[in-house]
Design a protein around this motif. Structure first.
Motif, PDB file in Angstrom:
ATOM      1  N   THR A  20      70.170  35.967  34.838  1.00 34.83           N
ATOM      2  CA  THR A  20      69.503  36.729  35.890  1.00 34.83           C
ATOM      3  C   THR A  20      68.180  36.070  36.271  1.00 34.83           C
ATOM      4  OG1 THR A  20      70.499  38.804  35.144  1.00 34.83           O
ATOM      5  CG2 THR A  20      68.519  38.976  36.508  1.00 34.83           C
ATOM      6  N   PHE A  21      67.484  35.518  35.289  1.00 34.26           N
ATOM      7  CA  PHE A  21      66.258  34.770  35.550  1.00 34.26           C
ATOM      8  C   PHE A  21      66.092  33.695  34.489  1.00 34.26           C
ATOM      9  CE2 PHE A  21      65.263  39.079  33.903  1.00 34.26           C
ATOM     10  CZ  PHE A  21      65.033  38.765  32.585  1.00 34.26           C
ATOM     11  N   LYS A  22      65.287  32.700  34.827  1.00 32.82           N
ATOM     12  CA  LYS A  22      64.895  31.638  33.901  1.00 32.82           C
ATOM     13  C   LYS A  22      63.434  31.849  33.516  1.00 32.82           C
ATOM     14  CE  LYS A  22      68.551  28.768  34.034  1.00 32.82           C
ATOM     15  NZ  LYS A  22      69.279  28.323  32.828  1.00 32.82           N
ATOM     16  N   GLY A  23      63.068  31.397  32.327  1.00 27.62           N
ATOM     17  CA  GLY A  23      61.687  31.498  31.913  1.00 27.62           C
ATOM     18  C   GLY A  23      60.824  30.536  32.713  1.00 27.62           C
ATOM     19  N   HIS A  24      59.825  31.059  33.403  1.00 24.64           N
ATOM     20  CA  HIS A  24      58.961  30.194  34.202  1.00 24.64           C
ATOM     21  C   HIS A  24      57.918  29.506  33.331  1.00 24.64           C
ATOM     22  CE1 HIS A  24      55.247  29.237  36.395  1.00 24.64           C
ATOM     23  NE2 HIS A  24      56.083  28.795  37.307  1.00 24.64           N
ATOM     24  N   VAL A  25      57.783  28.208  33.508  1.00 27.99           N
ATOM     25  CA  VAL A  25      56.638  27.463  32.990  1.00 27.99           C
ATOM     26  C   VAL A  25      56.186  26.519  34.098  1.00 27.99           C
ATOM     27  CG1 VAL A  25      57.304  27.588  30.558  1.00 27.99           C
ATOM     28  CG2 VAL A  25      58.046  25.640  31.924  1.00 27.99           C
ATOM     29  N   TYR A  26      54.892  26.217  34.125  1.00 27.64           N
ATOM     30  CA  TYR A  26      54.373  25.277  35.111  1.00 27.64           C
ATOM     31  C   TYR A  26      54.934  23.879  34.829  1.00 27.64           C
ATOM     32  CZ  TYR A  26      50.979  28.823  36.538  1.00 27.64           C
ATOM     33  OH  TYR A  26      50.384  29.970  37.004  1.00 27.64           O
ATOM     34  N   PRO A  27      55.063  23.041  35.876  1.00 27.65           N
ATOM     35  CA  PRO A  27      55.669  21.721  35.710  1.00 27.65           C
ATOM     36  C   PRO A  27      54.965  20.824  34.696  1.00 27.65           C
ATOM     37  CG  PRO A  27      55.553  22.295  38.035  1.00 27.65           C
ATOM     38  CD  PRO A  27      54.778  23.352  37.289  1.00 27.65           C
ATOM     39  N   ASP A  28      53.659  21.026  34.489  1.00 29.49           N
ATOM     40  CA  ASP A  28      52.938  20.170  33.547  1.00 29.49           C
ATOM     41  C   ASP A  28      53.188  20.546  32.095  1.00 29.49           C
ATOM     42  OD1 ASP A  28      50.383  22.129  32.771  1.00 29.49           O
ATOM     43  OD2 ASP A  28      51.027  22.335  34.846  1.00 29.49           O
ATOM     44  N   VAL A  29      53.784  21.715  31.850  1.00 26.80           N
ATOM     45  CA  VAL A  29      53.934  22.192  30.478  1.00 26.80           C
ATOM     46  C   VAL A  29      54.867  21.314  29.642  1.00 26.80           C
ATOM     47  CG1 VAL A  29      54.733  24.120  29.036  1.00 26.80           C
ATOM     48  CG2 VAL A  29      53.288  24.553  31.040  1.00 26.80           C
ATOM     49  N   PRO A  30      56.110  21.032  30.078  1.00 23.72           N
ATOM     50  CA  PRO A  30      57.001  20.233  29.231  1.00 23.72           C
ATOM     51  C   PRO A  30      56.445  18.850  28.912  1.00 23.72           C
ATOM     52  CG  PRO A  30      58.231  21.292  30.985  1.00 23.72           C
ATOM     53  CD  PRO A  30      56.788  21.481  31.307  1.00 23.72           C
ATOM     54  N   GLU A  31      55.859  18.203  29.911  1.00 23.49           N
ATOM     55  CA  GLU A  31      55.334  16.854  29.684  1.00 23.49           C
ATOM     56  C   GLU A  31      54.136  16.883  28.744  1.00 23.49           C
ATOM     57  OE1 GLU A  31      53.908  12.917  32.244  1.00 23.49           O
ATOM     58  OE2 GLU A  31      54.883  14.604  33.251  1.00 23.49           O
ATOM     59  N   SER A  32      53.273  17.884  28.892  1.00 25.00           N
ATOM     60  CA  SER A  32      52.114  18.002  28.002  1.00 25.00           C
ATOM     61  C   SER A  32      52.552  18.253  26.571  1.00 25.00           C
ATOM     62  CB  SER A  32      51.190  19.122  28.479  1.00 25.00           C
ATOM     63  OG  SER A  32      50.618  18.808  29.731  1.00 25.00           O
ATOM     64  N   LEU A  33      53.535  19.128  26.400  1.00 23.15           N
ATOM     65  CA  LEU A  33      54.041  19.402  25.054  1.00 23.15           C
ATOM     66  C   LEU A  33      54.580  18.131  24.409  1.00 23.15           C
ATOM     67  CD1 LEU A  33      55.900  22.781  25.700  1.00 23.15           C
ATOM     68  CD2 LEU A  33      53.782  22.474  24.402  1.00 23.15           C
ATOM     69  N   GLU A  34      55.250  17.316  25.195  1.00 25.27           N
ATOM     70  CA  GLU A  34      55.779  16.062  24.659  1.00 25.27           C
ATOM     71  C   GLU A  34      54.651  15.098  24.317  1.00 25.27           C
ATOM     72  OE1 GLU A  34      58.193  13.144  23.216  1.00 25.27           O
ATOM     73  OE2 GLU A  34      58.730  15.226  23.674  1.00 25.27           O
ATOM     74  N   GLN A  35      53.628  15.029  25.153  1.00 25.01           N
ATOM     75  CA  GLN A  35      52.485  14.162  24.864  1.00 25.01           C
ATOM     76  C   GLN A  35      51.791  14.595  23.585  1.00 25.01           C
ATOM     77  OE1 GLN A  35      50.204  14.497  28.483  1.00 25.01           O
ATOM     78  NE2 GLN A  35      51.172  12.702  29.409  1.00 25.01           N
TER      79      GLN A  35
END
Length: 246
Positions: free
Chosen positions: A111-126
């Motif tokens: 029904t919905f996806k969890g919203h995160v800002y686009p910078d979140v996944p890349e920052s977490l990886e960094q």
């Protein structure tokens, strides 16, 4: 600006993140998740009254009303209180637990996806590449936190988090909550960086000895007592963090 918001001569080892206004648009919570839980609250509770977890939550509501208003209420009245608390965004443990149970179905059926800002996944990886550990502290239940981050538009991000905290550790405006988190993590408070949009939370964390940065996402008012970042890349490239973690 608060003195030594990011302290010198320290090594940041753990980044603790707020959700609303930091990793996730507040509108997603208030315009998607809250209305969904409001719509499904009554049928969910009616269908799951025999569940011990639901019964415990309803009992917590009844106990709170006795403590705060001095009156006994039945289950139907407890449900009415929960509906009101959704509208007022009360940070009550029973409400947050029940909302997490309701949202689970919405996440799982798409029904919905969890919203995160686009910078979140890349920052977490960094941060992972910098050998930094990362965690979440939110008023939403730990269960709902994990649901959001395991069903994002960028896939399952839960692998990046080594700890989750909710209001069972204490309120987010209370200094003791951050002291308890540091003790649980077995880090000195000065080794922890807390990022949130809420000044009251930052003040409490700072008083507990944490380093803090204010997240300024669209619609968030800047508080000049704190150093600010517009996205999580700002934390990654901050002179202290970048220098002390390499």
């Amino acid at each position: 600006m608060c003195a030594d918001t990011l302290k010198s001569n320290i090594m940041i080892r753990f980044i603790l993140l707020d959700i609303e206004g930091t990793t996730t648009d507040i509108n997603f919570v208030h315009k998607v998740l809250f209305p969904y839980s409001q719509q499904h609250l009554k049928p969910f509770l009616q269908e799951n009254r025999d569940s011990q977890a639901v019964a415990d939550c309803l009992q917590q509501v009844q106990t709170t009303v006795v403590e705060e208003e001095g009156k006994e209420i039945n289950v139907d009245e407890a449900i009415a209180y929960l509906m009101h608390w959704i509208v007022s965004d009360r940070k009550h443990g029973a409400l947050k637990t029940i909302q997490g149970m309701i949202w689970e179905q919405g996440f799982k059926d798409g029904t919905f996806k969890g919203h995160v800002y686009p910078d979140v996944p890349e920052s977490l990886e960094q941060w992972k590449q910098l050998s930094l550990r990362t965690g979440i502290y939110s008023s939403g239940s730990i269960h709902s936190q994990k649901l959001l981050f395991s069903h994002t538009e960028y896939g399952d991000l839960t692998r990046y988090f080594s700890a989750h905290f909710d209001t069972s550790v204490g309120g987010k405006k209370e200094v003791a909550s951050y002291q308890s988190i540091a003790k649980h993590l077995e880090f000195s408070p000065s080794e922890i960086l807390f990022i949130s949009d809420a000044p009251e939370e930052l003040l409490a964390a700072e008083e507990a000895g944490f380093n803090v940065l204010q997240s300024i996402r669209p619609g968030i008012k800047a508080d000049n007592r704190f150093e600010q970042i517009r996205d999580l890349f700002g934390a990654t490239t901050h002179r202290n963090l970048a220098t002390l973690t390499t």
